[in-house]
Write a protein that holds these residues in place. Structure first.
Motif, short mmCIF file in Angstrom:
data_model
loop_
_atom_site.label_atom_id
_atom_site.label_comp_id
_atom_site.label_asym_id
_atom_site.label_seq_id
_atom_site.Cartn_x
_atom_site.Cartn_y
_atom_site.Cartn_z
N TYR C 21 0.81 -1.22 0.00
CA TYR C 21 0.00 0.00 0.00
C TYR C 21 0.84 1.27 0.00
CZ TYR C 21 -4.16 -2.78 0.51
OH TYR C 21 -5.17 -3.66 0.27
N MET C 22 2.13 1.12 0.21
CA MET C 22 2.98 2.30 0.32
C MET C 22 2.83 3.27 -0.87
SD MET C 22 4.83 3.78 2.36
CE MET C 22 6.19 3.51 3.41
N PRO C 23 2.89 2.79 -2.11
CA PRO C 23 2.79 3.74 -3.23
C PRO C 23 1.52 4.57 -3.17
CG PRO C 23 3.42 1.57 -4.01
CD PRO C 23 3.10 1.42 -2.56
N TRP C 24 0.41 3.93 -2.83
CA TRP C 24 -0.85 4.68 -2.75
C TRP C 24 -0.76 5.74 -1.67
CZ3 TRP C 24 -4.13 3.80 -6.53
CH2 TRP C 24 -4.04 2.58 -7.23
N LEU C 25 -0.24 5.35 -0.54
CA LEU C 25 -0.15 6.29 0.58
C LEU C 25 0.74 7.46 0.21
CD1 LEU C 25 -1.00 6.80 3.43
CD2 LEU C 25 0.93 5.46 4.24
N VAL C 26 1.86 7.15 -0.43
CA VAL C 26 2.78 8.21 -0.83
C VAL C 26 2.09 9.15 -1.81
CG1 VAL C 26 4.91 8.72 -2.04
CG2 VAL C 26 4.85 6.87 -0.39
N GLY C 27 1.41 8.56 -2.77
CA GLY C 27 0.74 9.40 -3.77
C GLY C 27 -0.26 10.33 -3.11
N LEU C 28 -1.12 9.77 -2.28
CA LEU C 28 -2.15 10.56 -1.60
C LEU C 28 -1.52 11.68 -0.78
CD1 LEU C 28 -5.23 10.33 -1.36
CD2 LEU C 28 -4.86 9.26 0.85
N THR C 29 -0.45 11.31 -0.07
CA THR C 29 0.19 12.29 0.79
C THR C 29 0.78 13.43 -0.01
OG1 THR C 29 0.72 10.57 2.37
CG2 THR C 29 2.00 12.59 2.51
N VAL C 30 1.44 13.08 -1.09
CA VAL C 30 2.05 14.13 -1.91
C VAL C 30 0.98 15.08 -2.43
CG1 VAL C 30 3.23 14.57 -4.09
CG2 VAL C 30 4.09 12.81 -2.55
N ILE C 31 -0.12 14.52 -2.88
CA ILE C 31 -1.19 15.38 -3.41
C ILE C 31 -1.74 16.28 -2.31
CG2 ILE C 31 -3.54 15.38 -4.33
CD1 ILE C 31 -2.77 12.78 -5.80
N LEU C 32 -2.10 15.66 -1.19
CA LEU C 32 -2.71 16.46 -0.11
C LEU C 32 -1.76 17.54 0.38
CD1 LEU C 32 -4.49 13.74 2.04
CD2 LEU C 32 -5.55 15.63 0.82
N LEU C 33 -0.53 17.15 0.68
CA LEU C 33 0.43 18.11 1.21
C LEU C 33 0.71 19.19 0.18
CD1 LEU C 33 3.39 16.51 3.20
CD2 LEU C 33 1.79 18.27 3.91
N GLY C 34 0.90 18.77 -1.09
CA GLY C 34 1.23 19.73 -2.14
C GLY C 34 0.12 20.76 -2.29
N VAL C 35 -1.10 20.25 -2.45
CA VAL C 35 -2.23 21.18 -2.64
C VAL C 35 -2.35 22.09 -1.42
CG1 VAL C 35 -4.73 21.32 -2.76
CG2 VAL C 35 -3.49 19.67 -4.18
N GLY C 36 -2.33 21.48 -0.23
CA GLY C 36 -2.54 22.26 0.99
C GLY C 36 -1.48 23.33 1.16
N LEU C 37 -0.23 22.96 0.97
CA LEU C 37 0.85 23.92 1.24
C LEU C 37 0.83 25.04 0.22
CD1 LEU C 37 3.82 21.64 2.34
CD2 LEU C 37 2.51 23.26 3.71
N VAL C 38 0.64 24.69 -1.06
CA VAL C 38 0.62 25.75 -2.09
C VAL C 38 -0.57 26.67 -1.85
CG1 VAL C 38 0.32 26.19 -4.53
CG2 VAL C 38 1.90 24.41 -3.77
N TRP C 39 -1.69 26.08 -1.59
CA TRP C 39 -2.90 26.87 -1.31
C TRP C 39 -2.65 27.80 -0.13
CZ3 TRP C 39 -8.40 24.20 -1.02
CH2 TRP C 39 -9.38 25.20 -0.94
N GLY C 40 -2.17 27.21 0.95
CA GLY C 40 -1.98 28.02 2.15
C GLY C 40 -0.93 29.09 1.96
N LEU C 41 0.13 28.75 1.23
CA LEU C 41 1.23 29.70 1.10
C LEU C 41 0.89 30.82 0.14
CD1 LEU C 41 4.72 27.97 0.90
CD2 LEU C 41 4.09 29.97 2.21
#
Ligand code: HEM
Ligand SMILES: Nc1ncnc2c1ncn2[C@@H]1O[C@H](COP(=O)(O)OP(=O)(O)OP(=O)(O)O)[C@@H](O)[C@H]1O
Ligand SMILES: Nc1ncnc2c1ncn2[C@@H]1O[C@H](COP(=O)(O)OP(=O)(O)OP(=O)(O)O)[C@@H](O)[C@H]1O
Ligand SMILES: [Mg+2]
Ligand SMILES: [Mg+2]
Lengths: 147, 75, 250, 210, 221, 221, 210
Positions: C21-41
């Motif tokens: 499941y690692m690849p899925w988790l990594v993918g999800l995390t990258v998307i969530l963190l990326g969107v959140g951080l760019v949005w917030g910043l």
């Protein structure tokens, strides 16, 4: 077998009784109130002797801030909790968030004239974060205590 | 740039650049460390395990050589 | 349910499962963190008082939450290990300590940096800040105690006991802002309906970062736990198979 | 070499030995015998200069020991009950420091010394990962590196297995054959070809009591 | 002098292999310093007045408590006997050991001090004198502590005894070290006090090893 | 409950036979307290402000350092194993041991505190709250310290590690203890804080023995 | 009495024993044999419940040990490597605390117990003034006071002289004759009349290796 259970019961009841006492004491303590900084009302009621160092917390009363006409970087304002106002005097650089109508915490003492001479001013943020444009709407709705 | 007028504005963060960017930098560092360290540890583990096998083989060989040498001296 | 729990207790199952499941988790995390951080910043409007400085919130708050959650998780694992002797629980607890320490450090650092312009000080000895600092010390103490033991077994048990003793500190961090007058602000009341104070455009990106960081936290824990599994199970057949594969790669 | 005259030692009001005298020569092997607590270790430490609670004379090559201490220490190799091995360091690091502390320039021979004590490939493992017997071997590997003629070793055979004991005995013997001197204590019975001179502290004690 | 380098190397190697020896004194330093604002009150003006004293006292305690790792393991595994039987000058070996210990446990304190100083709101102009004082003072503390440790290493429970023996000897260092900061704060020259601390350091470096060696001989006996 | 009395008796007997265990913590307390006037300056008004904090922090450290004598010798001579194999309730045996240790090392600190307080010019009206706080607080410190000691008694070098583990847990006690004095000095009621400290004490008495026994089982293993 | 089934223990990745099983009965004397480090002490501590790093079953009178722990501890007397004697206390004080910790009301018999181990008149001397052998005797005097049927003793003969060893052997034997059970380890060869059952851990280990 029986002894093991008896021992365990003794210990458990000891702990239960202890916990009950502890809870009672905590409730009592909360009832007494344990404050770390004082509101202007408490100061006005003379709970803090003059000359003593302590911390006061409240809001900066709207329209009370004076700085231009004073010497150097001195500022004066009223700290309020909507009931009582205490005059505060401070010399130094103020934090960004220091605004009228915002929370403030000050370290210092009450001098002979009843003025709180602050040695440090800290700004306290409230729980609300909003973009500038929502502020107008908010103020119209009167959601905050506006001192 | 979203709520910023320009990229320069974005970088200067309304005058708070030092604070905002140092906080984000530290945060990035924390993220990095938490990925980097276990990955390195994993690499090191594999390297060590392979080396251990080598050492065991070498140990056996050295022992053999040493004993042969001694036997040679004895005879 | 129980069967699943039982399986989780098996290192081999954990290793292969997380590997899948690692690849899925990594993918999800990258998307969530990326969107959140760019949005917030870059996209959230600045705060009416703090301006752009407010953007630190998007990393400060989730860092602090994850750190506290990490301590709870470590405590649960410690309890599971002490009571039911689940070895996997100990491996996870061991992984939690360094991760939790770094996140606590992040919460402290970002909070301090944020405090300089807003409060006018980077440090004050109020209850929230002090109890957070204690949590940092506890994480370090747990690690130090574990490594001080020569015997891994005893080190694991001792650090588990210390973890459980220190767990009282976490609710103190959480509720300190309510029990005492702190300079640190209290909990914000987020809601979908209230659009004026704390409107969605402020907190939705925070949600993205929050869940992204949760994913990241899980990844960090899983990576460390997998390493630990490899070390402890190095004598088993399935690990030597993995080693064999690694040798083939080299 | 090392000589002793009229040595007297008491500890906690108990006389350990009295009127002890002997003189070692090159090629000698001396074994100090006695039951537990009879004072073997104490005697060895007195000879080395680690313990100065004695009366009597000790001399080295005809000179009073305390006058030629530095020279004596250069010629002496002592190994006590404890292995003097730091557990966090590797055997190689331990021996390297040993060489430095003895002023020897033999870092190249360390691996060989370890091998000759059957520590093949163990030179870069931290010592706490070694078994008690292996740690003892690291400690003994120093004998190979040391250039000192006088060896004073206290129970060197502890923790060694049968083969190890035999090898060490042979090694001690070869040192004596090459003109060195060995003073040792051990509770097990030595199995050497060359004659072993003994000092029995128990016998001395009964003599005292009588 | 290769023995000095070899000894230093050994000490540093051991420390890097067992990081607790390096990290624990630092952690103690940090935690103990944080106790003071909690204890005496966290008013900034007030803290800034006690800052230098608190940092000095805590450094004193941290150095003292860290001494345990200097000779304890060498004593237990027999390395100490070997050291005393070395034909090389023991004086310098000991000096190297103590220097290594200072690098591991004393220097990190000095490096961390500025952070703690700013947590305690130490005035900016006092920072340099504080650091200079610690830089000269902590080696003295380590040397004096080593004497105490050498005297007590043979005893199994030495923690508090060491404190009782050594803390009185630390007082002069404390007085001059904090005096330095006070003078700087008062706008006076600090070169005199610095010179005094320097003199103490040089004396300690020269004489302490003699005492340490003598004490070790007694402990090993 | 005769085992409780027997254990108490044993602890006190041992302490009276080896007076170092009793006197060293006291000596440390006195010496460490005297370091502060030297470190932060001996202006009376100033001293009086830090007095309570200094006494609390030093008491904290003294209690922590005294912990070593609680389980160390029992561990080394095998008595600890015997204790854990006792058919009597171990919970209460441990409680008795800790109580005995407090009587030996904690109570004397409380008794000596007034002397040191007057050395540090603590205002008269603060003395009683200080003592009340110490009286309730030092047993908590001893109990928490006993947990740390039980966790580290199997390790050979535990001094600084104990500090790193335990001092963070001491912080709440310190905060409330000094808060008590401050409130009294500020003319406010102290019953709330006293009740809180009391609650902490009761909880510690009830729960700490569980942790101590668990930790001892691990250490003996 | 005490039974063991399928016991397995490893330490530091080394298997100490595997498939160990035995069942003691009243009147038994069991000797655990094995070389240094073979796991004798570990086994005894597992039996007592001081060590829980094992797999397998231990039962006491037919019930799983962890369920009847308090009862088991009441019936058990354990003596480990260390004498469990506080050196600053006197023999009498040490034994008095022992009685209290076992819930025995036998303070009057302490002097007698000490005397039966030849400690005439030593009951009020601090133990650090006693020799190692005498301290061991104080420790053993507890056997006299204990009412427990199961004795687990780890190398009880250390530091005793010949006469002491013989007396202790006789004493252990009489306990077994009276229906007690003794489990012991020792490196010296026992000299008892009654049959001694043995468990050889070395043999078990080679079995494992094979
Ligand atoms: C070193 C200083 C600081 C520390 C140790 C710290 C620590 C924490 C902790 C532990 C939380 C709790 C998170 C949770 O409940 O999940 C938190 C939340 C928060 N902090 Fe801080 N903080 C610091 C400084 C600041 C500053 C300077 C600000 C802004 C003025 C700030 C704003 C917030 C906000 C907005 C939250 C979220 C509160 C909520 O919605 O529950 N913090 N902080
Ligand atoms: N540190 C010490 N302080 C005081 N007396 C000691 C000390 N060490 C040993 N002794 C006493 O000195 C005597 C001699 O001890 P020593 O260690 O020399 O005996 P040994 O012959 O080496 O015994 P072993 O065969 O057990 O090694 C003993 O009776 C012992 O009680
Ligand atoms: N505290 C410990 N932690 C880890 N391993 C240990 C510990 N104590 C002993 N061991 C290991 O466990 C094994 C068994 O030790 P144990 O003490 O049971 O041996 P023993 O048979 O009693 O030996 P002896 O005859 O020397 O008393 C040894 O190989 C040892 O290395
Ligand atoms: Mg000896
Ligand atoms: Mg054994």
């Amino acid at each position: 077998m029986a002894t093991q259970r008896k021992q365990r019961m003794t210990i458990v009841s000891f702990i239960v009784v202890g916990s009950a006492i502890a809870v009672g004491l905590v409730l009592f303590a909360l009832n007494e109130g344990i404050n770390v900084f004082y509101t202007p009302s408490e100061v006005a009621q003379g709970e803090v002797p003059s000359g003593q160092n302590f911390r006061i917390g409240g809001m900066v009363k709207s329209g009370s801030l004076r700085s231009g006409e004073l010497q150097g970087t001195e500022v004066q304002f009223m700290a309020t909790d909507c009931l009582v106002d205490i005059p505060v005097s401070y010399t130094g650089v103020l934090p960004d968030l220091f605004r009228e109508g915002q929370g403030v915490v000050a370290d210092g003492y009450i001098d002979g004239n009843g003025v709180f001479q602050a040695s440090q001013i800290l700004a306290k943020h409230d729980e609300n974060y909003m973009p500038a444009e929502s502020v107008a709407a908010m103020e119209a709705s009167g959601a905050t205590c506006d001192p | 740039m979203g709520s910023f007028a320009s990229f320069a504005d974005f970088i200067s963060m309304g005058g708070y650049a030092v604070y905002v960017w140092s906080a984000y930098a530290f945060f990035a560092l924390v993220l990095l460390v938490n990925i980097w360290q276990p990955l390195m540890a994993r690499k090191k583990y594999f390297r060590q395990q392979l080396k251990r096998e080598q050492v065991q083989a070498e140990r056996a060989r050295a022992q053999q050589e040493h004993e042969e040498m001694r036997n040679g001296n004895a005879t | 349910m129980w069967k699943w729990l039982y399986k989780l207790g098996s290192p081999k199952w954990f290793y292969t499962m997380t590997g899948q499941y690692m690849p899925w988790l990594v993918g999800l995390t990258v998307i969530l963190l990326g969107v959140g951080l760019v949005w917030g910043l870059a996209f959230t409007p600045p705060d009416y008082q703090m301006g752009e400085n407010y953007r630190i919130a998007y990393i400060h708050v989730p860092s602090a939450s994850i750190a506290m959650g990490c301590y709870y998780m470590m405590a649960c694992m410690a309890a599971a290990f002490l009571i039911w002797r689940i070895k996997m629980a100990d491996m996870v607890a061991k992984a939690c300590a360094p991760v939790g320490m770094t996140f606590t450090a992040a919460a402290l650092f970002t909070g301090s940096v944020w405090g300089i312009p807003t409060w006018g000080t980077w440090w004050i000895w109020d209850a929230r800040l002090t109890s957070t600092l204690i949590m940092l010390f506890l994480f370090i103490g747990v690690m130090a105690l574990r490594s001080a033991y020569d015997s891994a077994q005893s080190g694991a048990k001792a650090s588990a006991v210390l973890t459980l003793v220190g767990v009282v500190n976490v609710p103190i961090i959480k509720y300190s802002v309510e029990w005492w007058n702190t300079l640190h602000q209290g909990a914000s009341n987020l809601s979908l309906s209230n659009t004026a104070a704390n409107p969605p455009e402020v907190w939705v990106p925070a949600f993205f970062v929050g869940f992204g960081l949760l994913g990241f936290f899980l990844i960090a824990i899983i990576l460390r736990t997998r390493n630990e599994i490899l070390i402890r199970e190095r004598r088993t057949d399935w690990v030597s198979d993995i080693l064999g594969d690694a040798r083939g790669e080299n | 070499m090392l000589g002793v005259k009229d040595l007297y030692c008491e500890r906690d009001d108990r006389v350990l030995f009295r009127n002890l005298g002997f003189e070692t020569a090159a090629g000698d092997i001396w074994q100090i015998q006695g039951s537990n607590g009879s004072g073997k270790t104490t005697l060895l430490r007195i000879l080395c200069g680690l313990n100065d609670e004695y009366q009597g004379e000790i001399h080295w090559n005809g000179q009073a020991l305390h006058k030629v201490r530095a020279d004596f220490h250069r010629q002496l190799f002592y190994l006590g009950h404890a292995p003097a091995i730091n557990k966090t360091l590797t055997p190689r690091e331990n021996l390297r420091w040993f060489c430095a502390s003895r002023g020897l320039d033999k870092t190249d021979e360390i691996k060989q010394a370890l091998n000759s004590f059957k520590l093949y490939g163990y030179d870069d493992l931290p010592c706490y990962q070694l078994s008690a017997g292996q740690q003892r071997r690291v400690s003994l590997a120093r004998l190979k590196l040391s250039a000192a003629p006088l060896w004073i070793v206290d129970e060197p055979f502890t923790a060694l297995d049968k083969a190890g004991v035999a090898e060490l005995e042979a090694f001690l013997e070869s040192h004596a054959d090459n003109g060195g001197t060995v003073i040792l204590t051990t509770h097990h019975s030595l199995n050497m070809k060359s004659p072993v001179k003994t000092i029995d502290l128990d016998a001395l004690a009964t003599q005292v009591a009588a | 002098m290769s023995i000095v380098i070899a000894t230093l190397r050994r000490e540093l190697l051991i420390a890097f292999r067992s990081p607790g020896d390096m990290i624990n004194p630092l952690m103690f330093f940090v935690i103990a310093v944080t106790l003071f604002p909690l204890g005496v009150g966290s008013d900034k003006a007030f803290l800034s007045e006690i800052a230098s004293g608190v940092i000095w006292v805590t450094a004193l305690l941290a150095v003292m408590l860290s001494m345990d790792s200097l000779f304890r393991s060498d004593y237990e595994d027999g390395s100490l006997e070997q050291l005393l039987l070395s034909p090389q000058p023991i004086y310098f070996i000991i000096l190297a050991k103590v220097a290594g210990h200072w690098l591991i446990s004393g220097l990190p304190l000095v490096i961390l001090a500025p952070v703690l100083a700013s947590m305690l709101a130490l005035p900016q102009q006092s920072l340099l004198p504080l650091l200079a004082g610690l830089m000269l003072g902590t080696p003295i503390l380590t040397l004096l502590g080593a004497i105490g440790m050498a005297l007590t290493v043979g005893l199994s429970r030495s923690g508090l005894l060491l404190a009782v023996l050594i803390l009185p000897l630390y007082i002069p260092v404390l007085v001059f070290g904090t005096g330095l900061v006070d003078s700087a704060q008062g706008g006076m020259g600090i070169s005199g006090l610095l010179a005094l601390l320097g003199a103490m350091l040089v004396l300690a470096v020269c004489l302490a090893p003699l005492a340490i060696v003598a004490a070790l001989r007694i402990s090993v006996n």
